[in-house]
Motif scaffolding. Structure first.
Motif, PDB file in Angstrom:
ATOM      1  N   ALA A   6       0.905  -0.966  -0.032  1.00  0.00           N
ATOM      2  CA  ALA A   6       0.087  -0.044  -0.090  1.00  0.00           C
ATOM      3  C   ALA A   6       0.656   1.347  -0.108  1.00  0.00           C
ATOM      4  CB  ALA A   6      -1.139   0.018   1.107  1.00  0.00           C
ATOM      5  N   ILE A   7       2.020   1.263   0.637  1.00  0.00           N
ATOM      6  CA  ILE A   7       3.076   2.344   0.920  1.00  0.00           C
ATOM      7  C   ILE A   7       3.367   2.667  -0.620  1.00  0.00           C
ATOM      8  CG2 ILE A   7       5.083   2.798   1.396  1.00  0.00           C
ATOM      9  CD1 ILE A   7       3.565   3.800   3.605  1.00  0.00           C
ATOM     10  N   ALA A   8       3.923   1.559  -1.175  1.00  0.00           N
ATOM     11  CA  ALA A   8       4.245   1.685  -2.535  1.00  0.00           C
ATOM     12  C   ALA A   8       3.214   2.266  -3.538  1.00  0.00           C
ATOM     13  CB  ALA A   8       4.841   0.396  -3.245  1.00  0.00           C
ATOM     14  N   LEU A   9       2.274   1.962  -3.400  1.00  0.00           N
ATOM     15  CA  LEU A   9       1.071   2.440  -4.294  1.00  0.00           C
ATOM     16  C   LEU A   9       0.486   3.604  -3.853  1.00  0.00           C
ATOM     17  CD1 LEU A   9      -0.477  -1.015  -4.751  1.00  0.00           C
ATOM     18  CD2 LEU A   9       0.414   0.275  -6.661  1.00  0.00           C
ATOM     19  N   LYS A  18      -1.736   5.992   4.905  1.00  0.00           N
ATOM     20  CA  LYS A  18      -2.421   5.643   6.118  1.00  0.00           C
ATOM     21  C   LYS A  18      -2.068   4.274   6.705  1.00  0.00           C
ATOM     22  CE  LYS A  18      -5.636   9.258   5.161  1.00  0.00           C
ATOM     23  NZ  LYS A  18      -6.979   9.785   4.881  1.00  0.00           N
ATOM     24  N   VAL A  19      -0.981   3.753   6.434  1.00  0.00           N
ATOM     25  CA  VAL A  19      -0.723   2.248   6.763  1.00  0.00           C
ATOM     26  C   VAL A  19       0.766   2.412   7.625  1.00  0.00           C
ATOM     27  CG1 VAL A  19      -2.072   1.098   5.100  1.00  0.00           C
ATOM     28  CG2 VAL A  19       0.307   1.754   4.560  1.00  0.00           C
ATOM     29  N   ALA A  20       1.008   1.507   8.336  1.00  0.00           N
ATOM     30  CA  ALA A  20       2.030   1.541   9.012  1.00  0.00           C
ATOM     31  C   ALA A  20       3.385   1.486   8.136  1.00  0.00           C
ATOM     32  CB  ALA A  20       2.252   0.608  10.065  1.00  0.00           C
ATOM     33  N   ALA A  21       4.285   2.455   8.307  1.00  0.00           N
ATOM     34  CA  ALA A  21       5.682   2.656   7.823  1.00  0.00           C
ATOM     35  C   ALA A  21       6.558   2.005   8.687  1.00  0.00           C
ATOM     36  CB  ALA A  21       6.012   3.750   7.267  1.00  0.00           C
ATOM     37  N   CYS A  22       7.947   1.719   8.545  1.00  0.00           N
ATOM     38  CA  CYS A  22       8.930   1.280   9.384  1.00  0.00           C
ATOM     39  C   CYS A  22       8.987   1.992  10.706  1.00  0.00           C
ATOM     40  CB  CYS A  22      10.433   1.381   8.754  1.00  0.00           C
ATOM     41  SG  CYS A  22      10.465   0.578   7.065  1.00  0.00           S
ATOM     42  N   TYR A  23       9.094   3.325  10.647  1.00  0.00           N
ATOM     43  CA  TYR A  23       9.151   4.290  11.972  1.00  0.00           C
ATOM     44  C   TYR A  23       7.908   3.983  12.864  1.00  0.00           C
ATOM     45  CZ  TYR A  23       7.021   7.786   9.208  1.00  0.00           C
ATOM     46  OH  TYR A  23       5.836   8.548   8.426  1.00  0.00           O
ATOM     47  N   ASP A  24       6.785   3.718  12.300  1.00  0.00           N
ATOM     48  CA  ASP A  24       5.616   3.377  13.253  1.00  0.00           C
ATOM     49  C   ASP A  24       5.572   2.250  14.178  1.00  0.00           C
ATOM     50  OD1 ASP A  24       3.611   5.649  12.268  1.00  0.00           O
ATOM     51  OD2 ASP A  24       3.509   4.290  10.374  1.00  0.00           O
ATOM     52  N   LEU A  46      -2.542  -5.096  -6.445  1.00  0.00           N
ATOM     53  CA  LEU A  46      -1.890  -5.285  -5.125  1.00  0.00           C
ATOM     54  C   LEU A  46      -0.755  -6.124  -4.816  1.00  0.00           C
ATOM     55  CD1 LEU A  46      -1.965  -3.551  -2.321  1.00  0.00           C
ATOM     56  CD2 LEU A  46      -3.401  -5.465  -1.584  1.00  0.00           C
ATOM     57  N   LYS A  47      -0.933  -7.329  -5.616  1.00  0.00           N
ATOM     58  CA  LYS A  47      -0.250  -8.479  -5.773  1.00  0.00           C
ATOM     59  C   LYS A  47       1.159  -8.079  -6.656  1.00  0.00           C
ATOM     60  CE  LYS A  47       0.346 -13.375  -6.796  1.00  0.00           C
ATOM     61  NZ  LYS A  47       1.052 -13.855  -5.460  1.00  0.00           N
ATOM     62  N   PHE A  48       0.912  -7.198  -7.673  1.00  0.00           N
ATOM     63  CA  PHE A  48       2.001  -6.813  -8.508  1.00  0.00           C
ATOM     64  C   PHE A  48       2.036  -5.538  -8.591  1.00  0.00           C
ATOM     65  CE2 PHE A  48       0.059 -10.796 -10.459  1.00  0.00           C
ATOM     66  CZ  PHE A  48       1.079 -11.515 -10.378  1.00  0.00           C
ATOM     67  N   TYR A  49       2.171  -4.796  -7.269  1.00  0.00           N
ATOM     68  CA  TYR A  49       2.499  -3.657  -7.097  1.00  0.00           C
ATOM     69  C   TYR A  49       3.474  -2.720  -7.536  1.00  0.00           C
ATOM     70  CZ  TYR A  49       6.422  -4.512  -3.972  1.00  0.00           C
ATOM     71  OH  TYR A  49       7.507  -4.881  -3.692  1.00  0.00           O
ATOM     72  N   GLN A  68       0.285   0.411 -10.617  1.00  0.00           N
ATOM     73  CA  GLN A  68       0.021   1.727 -10.182  1.00  0.00           C
ATOM     74  C   GLN A  68      -1.012   2.589 -11.089  1.00  0.00           C
ATOM     75  OE1 GLN A  68       4.299   2.830 -10.288  1.00  0.00           O
ATOM     76  NE2 GLN A  68       4.676   1.143  -8.969  1.00  0.00           N
ATOM     77  N   TRP A  69      -0.829   2.528 -12.242  1.00  0.00           N
ATOM     78  CA  TRP A  69      -1.960   3.068 -13.028  1.00  0.00           C
ATOM     79  C   TRP A  69      -3.519   2.819 -12.713  1.00  0.00           C
ATOM     80  CZ3 TRP A  69      -5.849   1.596 -16.047  1.00  0.00           C
ATOM     81  CH2 TRP A  69      -6.456   2.602 -16.853  1.00  0.00           C
ATOM     82  N   MET A  70      -3.621   1.630 -12.358  1.00  0.00           N
ATOM     83  CA  MET A  70      -5.160   1.048 -12.029  1.00  0.00           C
ATOM     84  C   MET A  70      -5.414   1.549 -10.633  1.00  0.00           C
ATOM     85  SD  MET A  70      -5.413  -2.769 -13.390  1.00  0.00           S
ATOM     86  CE  MET A  70      -6.927  -3.134 -12.674  1.00  0.00           C
ATOM     87  N   PHE A  71      -4.440   1.530  -9.581  1.00  0.00           N
ATOM     88  CA  PHE A  71      -4.771   1.980  -8.340  1.00  0.00           C
ATOM     89  C   PHE A  71      -4.914   3.584  -8.534  1.00  0.00           C
ATOM     90  CE2 PHE A  71      -4.291  -0.571  -4.225  1.00  0.00           C
ATOM     91  CZ  PHE A  71      -4.548  -1.638  -5.035  1.00  0.00           C
ATOM     92  N   SER A  72      -4.186   4.236  -9.147  1.00  0.00           N
ATOM     93  CA  SER A  72      -4.404   5.784  -9.364  1.00  0.00           C
ATOM     94  C   SER A  72      -5.617   5.972  -9.702  1.00  0.00           C
ATOM     95  CB  SER A  72      -3.272   6.320 -10.018  1.00  0.00           C
ATOM     96  OG  SER A  72      -3.707   7.645 -10.394  1.00  0.00           O
ATOM     97  N   TRP A  73      -6.047   5.013 -10.906  1.00  0.00           N
ATOM     98  CA  TRP A  73      -7.365   5.560 -11.539  1.00  0.00           C
ATOM     99  C   TRP A  73      -8.516   5.221 -10.596  1.00  0.00           C
ATOM    100  CZ3 TRP A  73     -11.177   1.713 -12.965  1.00  0.00           C
ATOM    101  CH2 TRP A  73     -12.195   2.267 -13.803  1.00  0.00           C
ATOM    102  N   MET A  74      -8.385   4.209  -9.760  1.00  0.00           N
ATOM    103  CA  MET A  74      -9.442   3.793  -8.746  1.00  0.00           C
ATOM    104  C   MET A  74      -9.611   4.889  -7.648  1.00  0.00           C
ATOM    105  SD  MET A  74      -9.511  -0.255  -8.334  1.00  0.00           S
ATOM    106  CE  MET A  74      -7.782  -0.579  -8.782  1.00  0.00           C
ATOM    107  N   GLY A  75      -8.465   5.777  -7.446  1.00  0.00           N
ATOM    108  CA  GLY A  75      -8.514   6.796  -6.458  1.00  0.00           C
ATOM    109  C   GLY A  75      -7.898   6.390  -5.257  1.00  0.00           C
ATOM    110  N   GLY A  76      -6.791   5.408  -5.581  1.00  0.00           N
ATOM    111  CA  GLY A  76      -5.752   5.006  -4.343  1.00  0.00           C
ATOM    112  C   GLY A  76      -6.287   3.643  -3.557  1.00  0.00           C
ATOM    113  N   ALA A  77      -5.160   3.389  -2.963  1.00  0.00           N
ATOM    114  CA  ALA A  77      -5.341   2.061  -2.098  1.00  0.00           C
ATOM    115  C   ALA A  77      -6.808   1.905  -1.421  1.00  0.00           C
ATOM    116  CB  ALA A  77      -4.226   1.776  -1.276  1.00  0.00           C
TER     117      ALA A  77
END
Length: 686
Positions: A282-285, A289-295, A434-437, A443-452
């Motif tokens: 999700a971060i890569a896409l 609002k999901v957990a990153a390393c520092y969280d 998401l599997k082939f993020y 990335q285009w599909m997620f952007s077109w859909m409005g994000g993760a």
């Protein structure tokens, strides 16, 4: 200092005779320079009481009334500013200048020429608010960047201006914000490889601590600070995480979206496994609002998990998880954030689940891949041998006008299949990216859909629709069995007969496999090789029964694993945290198997076959022609006729009116499925 006349006396000597002549710039063309003095600016400058030759020492012994040579060279500042000159000669600018490199900054490039004012004067070129633009004259010059092979360094000035420091200084006017000289120094500017440099790796924490005093103490106590203090060059410093010129506020999403890459520059093995989790993908896409390393690991206070002060220590880890997962319990902390399914020794559960799912995927694709290839080749051979007969037979089978029509699917089955199309395409379109993020199309599909976030909501909607159609189907099947309950009662006793019940369950009208299916499979394969006649089938073929049972398997595996990932806090109240990792492997690989199977083998069996192409609309119409039944399902035709049920199966309805609506819908779904499977295969091939 060389003794010279005052400015007024210099005018009498003749300097201003030329340098106050407005025509001088036209007489002596020197690009980028104005040879006509601005007397008001000179009078206000810190050098207003000096004479011309105090700076232009080349003219000290010359006849001031005579024209001098055009190129005098730079003025001499060293006579007055000895310390600054000595520092400059040691700097990267001075060393390059002495080496003969062109375009290196000299005193006048930064401080100005005849208009020099005190550094603290707001009109000074090196006043803090003005300094970034002064430095940018060179450090944002594409010609100089190319000349000195600076590469991306030529963009540093513009990057700084958009950073938190640059915006604070230039847009908000906060002179407490760091400017160029705060980090690089003023005259003693060295390359970052030079240990004397303020931006040398070992000196960066002290340089940043000039402003960020409190953070340095926390950093020094961290595992990173201790590494640096021990002289280990791997100890990360401020700019490794925050960058140097592109610093953004940590609370901004852009910082989080790049944080995994920055942590991963040192922790490559951890990054690879983090990227396999939903958080990492999700971060890569673009989901911030999901957990990153520092969280999980902390910010400046990172410590090993074995340290009691660590955010991930035995006593602290639950509180760390609860920052995002409020309902988390101790079981949730067993989730393996960096679990490696390829590591049999340390993660045996993940390893064996991965082996099982991979084996299942390869065996199904291998078996049906061969089956499909043989079928395609056999159909193609028949077509090439006698194209005319093949096409005539195909036309006769598909001709509906004036033909007798029989029931193939009930209305409830057609409705359910429509829900299957909607849910499956939704789940695939939101799950496969998401599997082939890391693929551009994902990335285009997620952007077109409005994000993760939107994709996740749509994915869950698809899951709900799946539960709906599965429930409807089970209820319809139970209802059908219940309505026929009298048929499997014993006439003598009136009690249910197990033998009759089993005959109903495994009979020819049931989608449950039986021994006849194995006979049909063998006969069909013999036909593939030209060793037997084309087999005839009853109501359900063996491949249709496989498709049918595969739905039960898929809904169970994908559904249950999906629920675990959807409600991890609830499931880990009773199950260990690693069940989330196992569920992720099951869900991901089974989804890939389902998408690949449906869009390849199911599509071939139903639509891609030469006699069916481009699409068989039977699932929408629910009807089949008598010619098609005789061509492919003669056993069904003969059985219904022998049982006197043939006429009962015949129908006349208004499919013609609905055909114009459902055929385009089916074709659109068909095309979307083909596009998705092509993208999936390309991603797998990479």
């Amino acid at each position: 200092m060389v003794g010279t006349p005052s400015l007024a006396e210099a005018e009498a000597e003749g300097c201003l005779t030329c340098h106050q002549d407005p025509k001088l710039n036209k007489k002596i063309v020197d690009p980028g320079r104005n040879l006509v003095l601005d007397m008001q600016a000179l009078a206000k400058s810190v050098h207003g009481d000096l004479g011309c030759t105090d700076c232009h020492t080349q003219l000290a012994d010359a006849d001031a009334t005579a024209p001098h040579k055009a190129k005098l060279g730079p003025p001499s500042c060293a006579d007055c500013h000895e310390e600054a000159d000595a520092d400059y000669k040691l700097s990267v600018h001075g060393v390059s200048q002495a080496r003969g490199d062109k375009g290196m900054a000299q005193c006048g490039d930064c401080h100005g020429a005849h208009d020099i004012v005190k550094v603290k004067d707001p009109s000074s070129k090196v006043y803090k608010l003005n300094l970034p633009r002064t430095c940018a004259k060179c450090h944002q010059n594409p010609d100089l960047a190319k000349q000195h092979k600076l590469g991306d360094k030529g963009k540093y000035a513009s990057q700084y201006m958009e950073s938190i420091h640059g915006r604070g200084l230039l847009k908000d006017g906060l002179i407490v914000s760091a400017s160029c000289t705060d980090c690089h120094g003023s005259h003693k500017i060295f390359t970052k490889e030079d240990k004397r440099s303020k931006i040398h790796h070992s000196n960066v924490p002290d340089t940043c601590a000039a402003c960020h005093v409190g953070i340095k103490k926390v950093y020094n106590a961290s595992v990173h600070g201790k590494l640096l203090a021990a002289g280990n060059p791997r100890g990360p410093v401020c700019i490794d995480c925050h960058t140097s010129h592109q610093i953004t506020p940590p609370e901004k999403g852009i910082f989080k979206l790049h944080s995994d890459e920055r942590c991963g520059s040192c922790h490559k093995d951890r990054l690879a496994r983090y990227r396999e989790t939903y958080h990492g993908k999700a971060i890569a896409l673009g989901q911030d609002k999901v957990a990153a390393c520092y969280d999980c690991h902390g910010y400046h206070d990172v410590q090993p998990a074995s340290d009691p002060e660590s955010h991930l220590s035995k006593d602290n880890i639950l509180g760390t998880c609860q920052k995002c997962h409020e309902g988390a319990t101790a079981g949730f902390t067993g989730y393996l954030a960096h679990g490696d399914h390829s590591d049999k020794e340390n993660y045996p559960r993940l390893y064996w689940m991965y082996i099982f799912m991979t084996g299942l995927l390869l065996s199904v694709f291998g078996f049906f891949g061969l089956h499909t290839a043989l079928w395609f080749v056999r159909s193609l051979v028949l077509l090439l041998r006698n194209p005319r007969a093949f096409k005539e037979a195909r036309a006769a089978v598909r001709k509906e006008k004036g033909a007798r029509m029989f029931v193939r699917f009930r209305p409830v089955d057609r409705f359910n299949h429509f829900l299957v199309i909607i849910s499956f395409l939704t789940l695939t379109a939101t799950g496969m990216p998401l599997k082939f993020y890391d693929r551009p199309w994902a990335q285009w599909m997620f952007s077109w859909m409005g994000g993760a976030e939107v994709a996740a909501a749509l994915h869950r909607l698809g899951a709900i629709i799946t539960l709906v159609y599965f429930t409807v189907h089970i209820l319809s099947m139970v209802g059908a069995v219940w309505r026929r309950r009298e048929s499997y009662r014993c006439p003598e006793t009136g009690r249910p007969s197990l033998r009759k019940f089993l005959a109903l369950i495994f009979g020819p009208d049931s989608p449950v496999p039986n021994l006849q299916d194995f006979r049909d499979f063998w006969a069909h394969n013999m036909w593939f090789f030209g060793r037997g006649p084309r087999p005839q089938f009853d109501r359900w073929t063996y491949w249709e029964k496989f498709d049918y049972l595969a739905v039960f398997w898929g809904v169970a595996i994908i559904g249950l694993s999906g629920l675990v990932m959807w409600f991890p806090e609830e499931f880990t109240r009773y199950l260990p945290g690693w069940i989330i990792n196992v569920s992720h492997i099951m869900h991901s690989d089974e989804a890939l198997l389902a998408a690949g199977f449906i869009f390849t083998f199911h599509f071939f069996n139903v639509h891609f076959r030469v006699e069916k192409f481009p699409m068989d609309p039977v699932i929408f119409s629910g009807r089949i022609t008598e010619a098609e039944m005789l061509h492919e399902r003669k056993r069904l035709y003969d059985r219904l006729k022998a049982e006197g049920r043939l006429e009962a199966e015949e129908l006349t309805d208004e499919w013609g009116a609905w055909k114009k609506i459902f055929t385009p819908i089916g074709m659109g779904a068909f095309i979307l499925g083909v596009v998705l499977i092509i993208m999936i295969y390309v991603a797998m091939a990479d």
